[in-house]
Design a protein around this motif. Structure first.
Motif, PDB file in Angstrom:
ATOM      1  N   ASP A  92       0.810  -1.229   0.000  1.00  0.00           N
ATOM      2  CA  ASP A  92       0.000   0.000   0.000  1.00  0.00           C
ATOM      3  C   ASP A  92       0.839   1.272   0.000  1.00  0.00           C
ATOM      4  O   ASP A  92       0.394   2.299   0.516  1.00  0.00           O
ATOM      5  N   SER A  93       2.027   1.220  -0.509  1.00  0.00           N
ATOM      6  CA  SER A  93       2.948   2.366  -0.561  1.00  0.00           C
ATOM      7  C   SER A  93       3.207   2.962   0.822  1.00  0.00           C
ATOM      8  O   SER A  93       3.726   4.063   0.941  1.00  0.00           O
ATOM      9  N   GLN A  94       2.846   2.237   1.859  1.00  0.00           N
ATOM     10  CA  GLN A  94       3.014   2.730   3.229  1.00  0.00           C
ATOM     11  C   GLN A  94       3.985   1.898   4.053  1.00  0.00           C
ATOM     12  O   GLN A  94       4.550   2.385   5.021  1.00  0.00           O
ATOM     13  N   LEU A  95       4.141   0.647   3.676  1.00  0.00           N
ATOM     14  CA  LEU A  95       5.003  -0.263   4.431  1.00  0.00           C
ATOM     15  C   LEU A  95       5.924  -1.001   3.467  1.00  0.00           C
ATOM     16  O   LEU A  95       5.501  -1.403   2.379  1.00  0.00           O
ATOM     17  N   ALA A  96       7.159  -1.183   3.873  1.00  0.00           N
ATOM     18  CA  ALA A  96       8.117  -1.948   3.071  1.00  0.00           C
ATOM     19  C   ALA A  96       8.780  -2.984   3.969  1.00  0.00           C
ATOM     20  O   ALA A  96       9.114  -2.697   5.125  1.00  0.00           O
ATOM     21  N   PHE A  97       8.954  -4.166   3.413  1.00  0.00           N
ATOM     22  CA  PHE A  97       9.584  -5.264   4.137  1.00  0.00           C
ATOM     23  C   PHE A  97      10.645  -5.881   3.238  1.00  0.00           C
ATOM     24  O   PHE A  97      10.387  -6.149   2.065  1.00  0.00           O
ATOM     25  N   VAL A  98      11.813  -6.109   3.785  1.00  0.00           N
ATOM     26  CA  VAL A  98      12.820  -6.893   3.083  1.00  0.00           C
ATOM     27  C   VAL A  98      12.737  -8.291   3.697  1.00  0.00           C
ATOM     28  O   VAL A  98      12.822  -8.452   4.918  1.00  0.00           O
ATOM     29  N   VAL A  99      12.530  -9.284   2.810  1.00  0.00           N
ATOM     30  CA  VAL A  99      12.231 -10.632   3.270  1.00  0.00           C
ATOM     31  C   VAL A  99      13.204 -11.636   2.673  1.00  0.00           C
ATOM     32  O   VAL A  99      13.481 -11.597   1.470  1.00  0.00           O
ATOM     33  N   SER A 100      13.702 -12.525   3.522  1.00  0.00           N
ATOM     34  CA  SER A 100      14.431 -13.694   3.041  1.00  0.00           C
ATOM     35  C   SER A 100      13.362 -14.707   2.642  1.00  0.00           C
ATOM     36  O   SER A 100      12.691 -15.288   3.502  1.00  0.00           O
ATOM     37  N   VAL A 101      13.188 -14.873   1.336  1.00  0.00           N
ATOM     38  CA  VAL A 101      12.098 -15.708   0.836  1.00  0.00           C
ATOM     39  C   VAL A 101      12.329 -17.173   1.199  1.00  0.00           C
ATOM     40  O   VAL A 101      11.409 -17.865   1.622  1.00  0.00           O
ATOM     41  N   ARG A 102      13.553 -17.628   1.064  1.00  0.00           N
ATOM     42  CA  ARG A 102      13.864 -19.031   1.376  1.00  0.00           C
ATOM     43  C   ARG A 102      13.524 -19.382   2.819  1.00  0.00           C
ATOM     44  O   ARG A 102      13.017 -20.463   3.094  1.00  0.00           O
ATOM     45  N   ASN A 103      13.838 -18.464   3.734  1.00  0.00           N
ATOM     46  CA  ASN A 103      13.602 -18.716   5.162  1.00  0.00           C
ATOM     47  C   ASN A 103      12.236 -18.249   5.628  1.00  0.00           C
ATOM     48  O   ASN A 103      11.881 -18.442   6.779  1.00  0.00           O
ATOM     49  N   ARG A 104      11.507 -17.552   4.742  1.00  0.00           N
ATOM     50  CA  ARG A 104      10.200 -16.972   5.095  1.00  0.00           C
ATOM     51  C   ARG A 104      10.352 -16.060   6.319  1.00  0.00           C
ATOM     52  O   ARG A 104       9.545 -16.075   7.235  1.00  0.00           O
ATOM     53  N   THR A 105      11.427 -15.255   6.309  1.00  0.00           N
ATOM     54  CA  THR A 105      11.731 -14.396   7.447  1.00  0.00           C
ATOM     55  C   THR A 105      11.840 -12.944   7.009  1.00  0.00           C
ATOM     56  O   THR A 105      12.589 -12.626   6.083  1.00  0.00           O
ATOM     57  N   VAL A 106      11.100 -12.074   7.686  1.00  0.00           N
ATOM     58  CA  VAL A 106      11.201 -10.639   7.445  1.00  0.00           C
ATOM     59  C   VAL A 106      12.497 -10.172   8.095  1.00  0.00           C
ATOM     60  O   VAL A 106      12.715 -10.390   9.295  1.00  0.00           O
ATOM     61  N   ILE A 107      13.354  -9.532   7.302  1.00  0.00           N
ATOM     62  CA  ILE A 107      14.651  -9.085   7.790  1.00  0.00           C
ATOM     63  C   ILE A 107      14.548  -7.687   8.389  1.00  0.00           C
ATOM     64  O   ILE A 107      15.131  -7.393   9.429  1.00  0.00           O
ATOM     65  N   THR A 108      13.799  -6.799   7.723  1.00  0.00           N
ATOM     66  CA  THR A 108      13.596  -5.451   8.249  1.00  0.00           C
ATOM     67  C   THR A 108      12.255  -4.927   7.771  1.00  0.00           C
ATOM     68  O   THR A 108      11.671  -5.448   6.812  1.00  0.00           O
ATOM     69  N   ALA A 109      11.774  -3.899   8.444  1.00  0.00           N
ATOM     70  CA  ALA A 109      10.483  -3.302   8.116  1.00  0.00           C
ATOM     71  C   ALA A 109      10.604  -1.791   8.186  1.00  0.00           C
ATOM     72  O   ALA A 109      11.308  -1.251   9.039  1.00  0.00           O
ATOM     73  N   MET A 110       9.916  -1.116   7.252  1.00  0.00           N
ATOM     74  CA  MET A 110       9.941   0.353   7.207  1.00  0.00           C
ATOM     75  C   MET A 110       8.542   0.889   7.000  1.00  0.00           C
ATOM     76  O   MET A 110       7.727   0.252   6.325  1.00  0.00           O
ATOM     77  N   ASP A 111       8.303   2.076   7.546  1.00  0.00           N
ATOM     78  CA  ASP A 111       7.042   2.756   7.301  1.00  0.00           C
ATOM     79  C   ASP A 111       7.233   3.772   6.188  1.00  0.00           C
ATOM     80  O   ASP A 111       8.317   3.901   5.625  1.00  0.00           O
ATOM     81  N   GLY A 112       6.174   4.509   5.866  1.00  0.00           N
ATOM     82  CA  GLY A 112       6.209   5.460   4.756  1.00  0.00           C
ATOM     83  C   GLY A 112       7.322   6.474   4.865  1.00  0.00           C
ATOM     84  O   GLY A 112       7.997   6.783   3.878  1.00  0.00           O
TER      85      GLY A 112
END
Length: 129
Positions: A92-112
């Motif tokens: 929604d252009s408000q949240l960003a997540f960098v994800v390790s897809v293989r591990n299904r793990t969110v590495i970091t999260a950012m707001d707008g």
């Protein structure tokens, strides 16, 4: 010391009670059996959050509801189907997540506010939700 000529009778060993009998009575209510593979697949598809991501969520006062977590899981699944390893998920252009897809793990999260003027590195894909 015992005399070797004296016979000490040995008590016969009785067979142990069979404690591994299958239950014959069924529990009341509906008996639902889910195949192990379905449970395993569901558990493996669950997105986890690294400690760093948890810290960022807390620092940036980001609260995810069940619907957002489901959308994040769907985005990770789509990235996995395309062979992604590290993905940026923009929601929604408000949240960003960098994800390790293989591990299904969110590495970091950012707001707008944190997304603007930011450069995302070490990713091989992006999913826009």
């Amino acid at each position: 010391m015992s005399d070797p000529r004296i016979f000490y009778p040995v008590q016969p060993m009785l067979p142990a009670a069979d404690t591994h009998k299958p239950a014959t009575a069924k529990p009341s209510g509906q008996n639902i059996q889910v195949p192990f593979q379905n449970i395993l697949k569901q558990e493996l598809s669950q997105v986890k959050f690294s400690q760093h991501a948890k810290d960022r969520l807390e620092q940036r006062n980001i609260k995810l509801d069940d619907e957002q977590i489901k959308r994040l899981q769907d985005a990770v699944e789509k990235a996995a189907q395309k062979g992604a390893r590290e993905s940026l998920v923009l929601m929604d252009s408000q949240l960003a997540f960098v994800v390790s897809v293989r591990n299904r793990t969110v590495i970091t999260a950012m707001d707008g506010a944190s997304i603007k003027d930011n450069v995302f590195t070490n990713i091989d894909s992006a999913v826009f939700m």
